[in-house]
Design an enzyme around this catalytic site. Structure first.
Site, PDB file in Angstrom:
ATOM      1  N   HIS A   1      -1.092  -9.215 -38.823  1.00  0.00           N
ATOM      2  CA  HIS A   1      -0.714  -7.692 -37.487  1.00  0.00           C
ATOM      3  C   HIS A   1      -0.009  -6.842 -37.652  1.00  0.00           C
ATOM      4  O   HIS A   1      -0.474  -6.075 -36.543  1.00  0.00           O
ATOM      5  CB  HIS A   1      -1.150  -9.215 -36.834  1.00  0.00           C
TER       6      HIS A   1
ATOM      7  N   HIS B   1       8.520  -7.526 -34.027  1.00  0.00           N
ATOM      8  CA  HIS B   1       8.195  -7.059 -34.504  1.00  0.00           C
ATOM      9  C   HIS B   1       7.884  -5.535 -33.770  1.00  0.00           C
ATOM     10  O   HIS B   1       7.895  -5.755 -32.903  1.00  0.00           O
ATOM     11  CB  HIS B   1       6.954  -7.570 -34.433  1.00  0.00           C
TER      12      HIS B   1
ATOM     13  N   HIS C   1       4.946  -2.505 -32.831  1.00  0.00           N
ATOM     14  CA  HIS C   1       3.244  -1.591 -32.858  1.00  0.00           C
ATOM     15  C   HIS C   1       3.737  -0.219 -33.345  1.00  0.00           C
ATOM     16  O   HIS C   1       3.895   0.565 -32.635  1.00  0.00           O
ATOM     17  CB  HIS C   1       2.624  -2.074 -31.431  1.00  0.00           C
TER      18      HIS C   1
ATOM     19  N   THR D   1       0.557  -9.374 -25.761  1.00  0.00           N
ATOM     20  CA  THR D   1      -1.003  -8.348 -26.329  1.00  0.00           C
ATOM     21  C   THR D   1      -1.836  -8.638 -27.762  1.00  0.00           C
ATOM     22  O   THR D   1      -2.161  -7.719 -27.594  1.00  0.00           O
ATOM     23  CB  THR D   1       0.004  -7.179 -26.745  1.00  0.00           C
ATOM     24  N   THR D   2      -1.330 -10.192 -27.367  1.00  0.00           N
ATOM     25  CA  THR D   2      -2.859 -10.187 -28.810  1.00  0.00           C
ATOM     26  C   THR D   2      -3.196 -11.847 -28.911  1.00  0.00           C
ATOM     27  O   THR D   2      -2.414 -12.373 -27.314  1.00  0.00           O
ATOM     28  CB  THR D   2      -1.410 -10.708 -29.766  1.00  0.00           C
TER      29      THR D   2
ATOM     30  N   HIS E   1       8.949  -5.018 -30.168  1.00  0.00           N
ATOM     31  CA  HIS E   1       9.012  -6.370 -29.159  1.00  0.00           C
ATOM     32  C   HIS E   1       9.889  -6.960 -29.625  1.00  0.00           C
ATOM     33  O   HIS E   1       9.590  -7.967 -30.618  1.00  0.00           O
ATOM     34  CB  HIS E   1       7.347  -6.859 -28.550  1.00  0.00           C
TER      35      HIS E   1
END
Ligand SMILES: [Zn+2]
Length: 262
Positions: A98, A123, A125, A213-214, A142
Site C-alpha cells: 500500500h 510512510h 502518499h 486514512t486506511t 505521515h
C-alpha cells in the site's frame, strides 16, 4: 495513515515464512496479512468499497471524523510548538503493498498533554491525502506515533514540486530491493538527523481530530499538519507512484464542521 499492528504482523509473518514455517498453518498473523492485502486504491477494492470488504472496516463509511480532509483553519489559538524528541533512526523499510514504510527504532517521542506518543514509522502518499486550503501536493509523509495504550497521533508533512529531496533520495534508492523482496523488511540506514530533516524548519501547523486514512479507518487520531511544505522533484514523486502503478491517496472526507486549529 497505516495500521501499525497489521504491518508489524506482516513483517512477523514474512520472517516466519522466511524461517521455514509452513504456509498451510493459518496463524492469526496470516489472517491479518490476508485482510490487509484485501483493500486497495483501484477497482473493486478501492476506497469507496472499503467498508464492504470487512465488517471491521465499518468506520470507513460510518465515521463522522474521517481523514483525509481539506484543511482550512476554523480557530486561531496560538498552538504551542510540537514537543518532538526524535533521537533514533530507522530500523527497516518495507513495501507493504500500500505504501513504503520506514520503521523507526524505539526511543523517539512526541509529547502531547503529558502523554508519551512513540514514533513508530513514517510512510508516504502520492499525491497528498490532505489538502491545505484546497491545494493538493504531489507527496505527503505521515509520521505515526502511538501511546502504549494505543492512542494515535500523526504528524503530516507536505512536499511541493521543486528540488530533489536528499533524504527521500536515500530512501528511494531502496526501491529496487523492495520490489525484489516485497513484504519483507530491509535495512534503511537513516539517522535521527535525517528523519528530522523530513520536517520543515517553520514549525507552524494545523491541529484537528481525524482517523486512519486506511482500513479500519479508526477515529480519535490526533492530526498535526505542518503548514510549510518541503520539496520533492517531479522524478521522485513519479518514481513513487510507479512503484505501485497507481496513486495511494484516499479521497477527501467531509469535515462535518470539525474544529481545525492553527
Ligand atoms: Zn498515511
Amino acid at each position: 495513515m497505516k495500521k501499525i499492528t497489521t504491518y508489524s504482523t506482516i513483517a512477523l509473518t514474512a520472517l516466519l515464512l522466511v524461517s521455514g514455517c509452513s504456509k498451510t498453518v493459518h496463524t492469526e498473523e496470516e489472517e491479518a496479512h490476508h485482510h490487509a492485502k484485501h483493500w486497495g486504491y483501484t477497482g473493486d477494492v478501492a476506497p469507496s468499497h472499503w467498508s464492504e470488504l470487512n465488517k471491521k472496516f465499518n468506520m470507513c463509511s460510518e465515521g463522522k471524523q474521517q481523514s483525509p480532509i481539506n484543511v482550512v483553519a476554523t480557530k486561531d489559538v496560538e498552538l504551542p510548538a510540537l514537543d518532538l524528541n526524535y533521537t533514533t533512526g530507522s530500523e527497516t523499510i518495507i513495501d507493504n503493498g500500500h505504501t513504503v514504510q520506514i520503521n523507526i527504532a524505539d526511543g523517539s517521542v512526541l509529547n502531547i498533554d503529558g502523554a508519551k506518543y512513540k514514533l513508530k514509522q513514517f510512510h508516504f502518499h502520492t499525491p497528498s491525502e490532505n489538502n491545505i486550503n484546497g491545494k493538493k501536493f504531489p507527496l505527503e509523509a505521515h509520521f505515526v506515533h502511538a501511546t502504549d495504550d494505543g492512542k494515535l497521533a500523526v504528524v503530516a508533512v507536505m512536499f511541493k514540486e521543486g528540488a530533489e529531496n536528499p533524504v527521500l533520495a536515500k530512501i528511494w534508492k531502496k526501491f529496487p530491493t523492495l520490489k525484489e523482496k516485497e513484504g519483507t523488511a530491509v535495512k534503511c540506514g537513516l539517522t535521527s538527523d535525517e528523519v528530522k530533516a523530513l520536517m520543515p524548519t517553520n514549525k507552524d501547523y494545523y491541529k484537528f481530530t481525524g482517523s486512519l486514512t486506511t482500513p479500519p479507518c479508526s477515529e480519535q487520531v490526533k492530526w498535526h499538519v505542518y503548514k510549510t511544505p518541503l520539496t520533492v522533484s517531479k522524478e521522485q514523486a513519479e518514481k513513487f507512484t510507479a512503484l505501485f502503478g497507481h496513486p495511494n491517496n484516499r479521497p477527501i472526507q467531509d469535515t462535518n464542521k470539525r474544529v481545525i486549529e492553527e
